[in-house]
Design a protein around this motif. Structure first.
Motif, PDB file in Angstrom:
ATOM      1  N   LEU A  46       0.273  -1.286  -0.433  1.00 35.64           N
ATOM      2  CA  LEU A  46      -0.445  -0.152   0.131  1.00 35.64           C
ATOM      3  C   LEU A  46       1.137   1.484  -0.131  1.00 35.64           C
ATOM      4  CD1 LEU A  46      -2.555  -0.900   2.683  1.00 35.64           C
ATOM      5  CD2 LEU A  46      -3.046  -0.517  -0.081  1.00 35.64           C
ATOM      6  N   GLY A  47       2.014   1.175   0.582  1.00 31.47           N
ATOM      7  CA  GLY A  47       2.853   2.032   0.610  1.00 31.47           C
ATOM      8  C   GLY A  47       3.595   1.943  -1.033  1.00 31.47           C
ATOM      9  N   GLU A  48       3.959   1.616  -1.195  1.00 34.01           N
ATOM     10  CA  GLU A  48       4.435   1.170  -2.930  1.00 34.01           C
ATOM     11  C   GLU A  48       2.969   2.367  -3.584  1.00 34.01           C
ATOM     12  OE1 GLU A  48       7.294  -2.427  -1.918  1.00 34.01           O
ATOM     13  OE2 GLU A  48       5.999  -2.145  -3.076  1.00 34.01           O
ATOM     14  N   HIS A  49       2.153   1.408  -3.741  1.00 32.10           N
ATOM     15  CA  HIS A  49       1.016   2.139  -4.659  1.00 32.10           C
ATOM     16  C   HIS A  49       0.114   2.760  -4.251  1.00 32.10           C
ATOM     17  CE1 HIS A  49       2.619  -1.468  -6.961  1.00 32.10           C
ATOM     18  NE2 HIS A  49       3.497  -1.720  -6.367  1.00 32.10           N
ATOM     19  N   GLY A  50      -0.322   3.260  -3.383  1.00 34.02           N
ATOM     20  CA  GLY A  50      -1.247   3.619  -3.117  1.00 34.02           C
ATOM     21  C   GLY A  50      -2.460   2.955  -2.795  1.00 34.02           C
ATOM     22  N   GLU A  51      -3.744   3.921  -3.008  1.00 34.62           N
ATOM     23  CA  GLU A  51      -4.637   3.072  -2.907  1.00 34.62           C
ATOM     24  C   GLU A  51      -5.211   1.994  -3.720  1.00 34.62           C
ATOM     25  OE1 GLU A  51      -8.645   4.824  -1.363  1.00 34.62           O
ATOM     26  OE2 GLU A  51      -8.480   5.306  -3.755  1.00 34.62           O
ATOM     27  N   LEU A  52      -6.339   0.897  -3.205  1.00 37.39           N
ATOM     28  CA  LEU A  52      -5.999  -0.509  -4.224  1.00 37.39           C
ATOM     29  C   LEU A  52      -7.516  -0.794  -3.831  1.00 37.39           C
ATOM     30  CD1 LEU A  52      -2.519  -1.976  -3.693  1.00 37.39           C
ATOM     31  CD2 LEU A  52      -3.004  -0.683  -5.428  1.00 37.39           C
ATOM     32  N   SER A  53      -7.555  -1.600  -4.595  1.00 43.82           N
ATOM     33  CA  SER A  53      -8.804  -2.457  -4.111  1.00 43.82           C
ATOM     34  C   SER A  53      -8.105  -3.900  -3.360  1.00 43.82           C
ATOM     35  CB  SER A  53      -9.494  -3.339  -6.052  1.00 43.82           C
ATOM     36  OG  SER A  53      -8.646  -4.227  -6.191  1.00 43.82           O
ATOM     37  N   ILE A  95      -8.365   0.055  -0.048  1.00 47.23           N
ATOM     38  CA  ILE A  95      -7.823  -0.183   0.724  1.00 47.23           C
ATOM     39  C   ILE A  95      -6.920   1.221   0.682  1.00 47.23           C
ATOM     40  CG2 ILE A  95      -6.511  -1.469   2.552  1.00 47.23           C
ATOM     41  CD1 ILE A  95      -9.101  -2.401   1.441  1.00 47.23           C
ATOM     42  N   ARG A  96      -6.523   2.022   2.049  1.00 48.08           N
ATOM     43  CA  ARG A  96      -5.475   2.965   1.809  1.00 48.08           C
ATOM     44  C   ARG A  96      -4.815   3.168   3.383  1.00 48.08           C
ATOM     45  NH1 ARG A  96      -9.277   4.645   2.137  1.00 48.08           N
ATOM     46  NH2 ARG A  96     -11.305   6.188   2.949  1.00 48.08           N
ATOM     47  N   LEU A  97      -3.441   3.740   3.467  1.00 46.29           N
ATOM     48  CA  LEU A  97      -3.382   3.428   4.512  1.00 46.29           C
ATOM     49  C   LEU A  97      -3.843   4.110   5.440  1.00 46.29           C
ATOM     50  CD1 LEU A  97       0.667   3.290   3.194  1.00 46.29           C
ATOM     51  CD2 LEU A  97      -0.722   1.222   4.464  1.00 46.29           C
ATOM     52  N   SER A  98      -4.132   4.129   6.603  1.00 46.45           N
ATOM     53  CA  SER A  98      -4.213   5.254   7.403  1.00 46.45           C
ATOM     54  C   SER A  98      -3.311   6.255   7.156  1.00 46.45           C
ATOM     55  CB  SER A  98      -4.549   5.094   8.927  1.00 46.45           C
ATOM     56  OG  SER A  98      -3.020   4.056   9.488  1.00 46.45           O
ATOM     57  N   ALA A  99      -3.698   6.907   8.902  1.00 48.48           N
ATOM     58  CA  ALA A  99      -2.633   8.968   8.847  1.00 48.48           C
ATOM     59  C   ALA A  99      -1.642   7.824   9.696  1.00 48.48           C
ATOM     60  CB  ALA A  99      -2.944   9.388   9.385  1.00 48.48           C
ATOM     61  N   SER A 100      -2.195   7.151  10.546  1.00 53.21           N
ATOM     62  CA  SER A 100      -0.409   6.403  11.488  1.00 53.21           C
ATOM     63  C   SER A 100       0.073   5.371  10.470  1.00 53.21           C
ATOM     64  CB  SER A 100      -1.221   5.734  12.706  1.00 53.21           C
ATOM     65  OG  SER A 100      -2.093   4.711  12.171  1.00 53.21           O
ATOM     66  N   ALA A 101      -0.872   4.052   9.721  1.00 57.35           N
ATOM     67  CA  ALA A 101       0.279   3.629   9.320  1.00 57.35           C
ATOM     68  C   ALA A 101       1.370   4.170   8.058  1.00 57.35           C
ATOM     69  CB  ALA A 101      -0.722   2.677   8.147  1.00 57.35           C
ATOM     70  N   ARG A 102       1.347   5.721   7.449  1.00 56.22           N
ATOM     71  CA  ARG A 102       1.379   6.034   7.057  1.00 56.22           C
ATOM     72  C   ARG A 102       3.095   6.356   7.190  1.00 56.22           C
ATOM     73  NH1 ARG A 102      -3.458   8.364   4.913  1.00 56.22           N
ATOM     74  NH2 ARG A 102      -2.982   9.813   5.569  1.00 56.22           N
ATOM     75  N   ALA A 103       2.691   7.180   9.064  1.00 51.13           N
ATOM     76  CA  ALA A 103       3.311   7.722   9.668  1.00 51.13           C
ATOM     77  C   ALA A 103       4.828   6.429  10.562  1.00 51.13           C
ATOM     78  CB  ALA A 103       3.039   8.163  10.862  1.00 51.13           C
ATOM     79  N   MET A 104       4.503   5.492   9.922  1.00 45.44           N
ATOM     80  CA  MET A 104       5.338   4.358  10.498  1.00 45.44           C
ATOM     81  C   MET A 104       6.904   3.798   9.197  1.00 45.44           C
ATOM     82  SD  MET A 104       2.977   1.319  12.250  1.00 45.44           S
ATOM     83  CE  MET A 104       3.249   0.662  11.699  1.00 45.44           C
ATOM     84  N   LEU A 105       6.103   4.072   8.151  1.00 42.63           N
ATOM     85  CA  LEU A 105       6.006   3.386   6.482  1.00 42.63           C
ATOM     86  C   LEU A 105       7.702   3.677   6.744  1.00 42.63           C
ATOM     87  CD1 LEU A 105       4.228   4.200   3.662  1.00 42.63           C
ATOM     88  CD2 LEU A 105       4.736   2.166   4.471  1.00 42.63           C
ATOM     89  N   ASN A 106       8.966   4.788   6.812  1.00 49.35           N
ATOM     90  CA  ASN A 106       9.780   4.195   7.215  1.00 49.35           C
ATOM     91  C   ASN A 106      10.533   3.695   7.824  1.00 49.35           C
ATOM     92  OD1 ASN A 106      10.793   6.452   5.666  1.00 49.35           O
ATOM     93  ND2 ASN A 106      10.991   8.445   6.797  1.00 49.35           N
ATOM     94  N   ASP A 107       9.754   3.579   9.468  1.00 48.25           N
ATOM     95  CA  ASP A 107      10.377   2.731  10.402  1.00 48.25           C
ATOM     96  C   ASP A 107      10.152   1.188   9.708  1.00 48.25           C
ATOM     97  OD1 ASP A 107      10.972   4.423  12.147  1.00 48.25           O
ATOM     98  OD2 ASP A 107       9.358   4.227  13.585  1.00 48.25           O
TER      99      ASP A 107
END
Length: 139
Positions: A46-53, A95-107
């Motif tokens: 999801l981080g690589e592709h953004g919103e996906l079915s 499906i898309r990442l929530s704000a908290s998931a986007r914030a933890m992508l680097n980790d």
């Protein structure tokens, strides 16, 4: 030893399973946010592709329909993904990442690199590159 003797310790499936078990134990010990390997893969895709079915996410993360549904449900429970109907096809969920998931992508990326490094630690740098290349050819 007979020419046609079957030796388990020389069989690809057995050796792959042992390597997979080793990696799974390392992943579990080092897992960020207590994620499973499949949850981790879904978040990274999801981080690589953004919103996906959900269907497309499953294909990109190498999961069947039933498995990706369960993974998405558990990620929703952890507030790591958000789901909404597709405006072009109300039967399909996006499906898309929530704000908290986007914030933890680097980790997550850093943890993934550490897990890979630990998994491949018994190999030299040249062996690591060769091993990964050979695995790619098998998949």
């Amino acid at each position: 030893m007979a020419k046609d003797e079957y030796i388990l310790d020389e069989q690809v499936g057995y050796l792959l399973r042992l390597a997979s078990q080793r990696h799974a134990a390392i992943f579990q010990a080092m897992s960020p946010e207590a994620l499973t390997a499949m949850q981790f893969a879904a978040l990274i895709r999801l981080g690589e592709h953004g919103e996906l079915s959900q269907n497309r996410l499953g294909r990109l993360a190498a999961m069947d329909v039933a498995t990706i549904k369960g993974v998405v449900d558990r990620l929703r429970q952890k507030d790591l993904v958000e789901v909404s109907p597709d405006p072009d096809d109300r039967r399909r969920m996006l499906i898309r990442l929530s704000a908290s998931a986007r914030a933890m992508l680097n980790d997550l990326h850093a943890s993934g690199r550490e897990i890979t490094t630990e998994t491949l630690a018994p190999l030299s740098p040249e062996e690591r590159a060769q091993f990964l290349g050979l695995l790619r050819r098998l998949t």
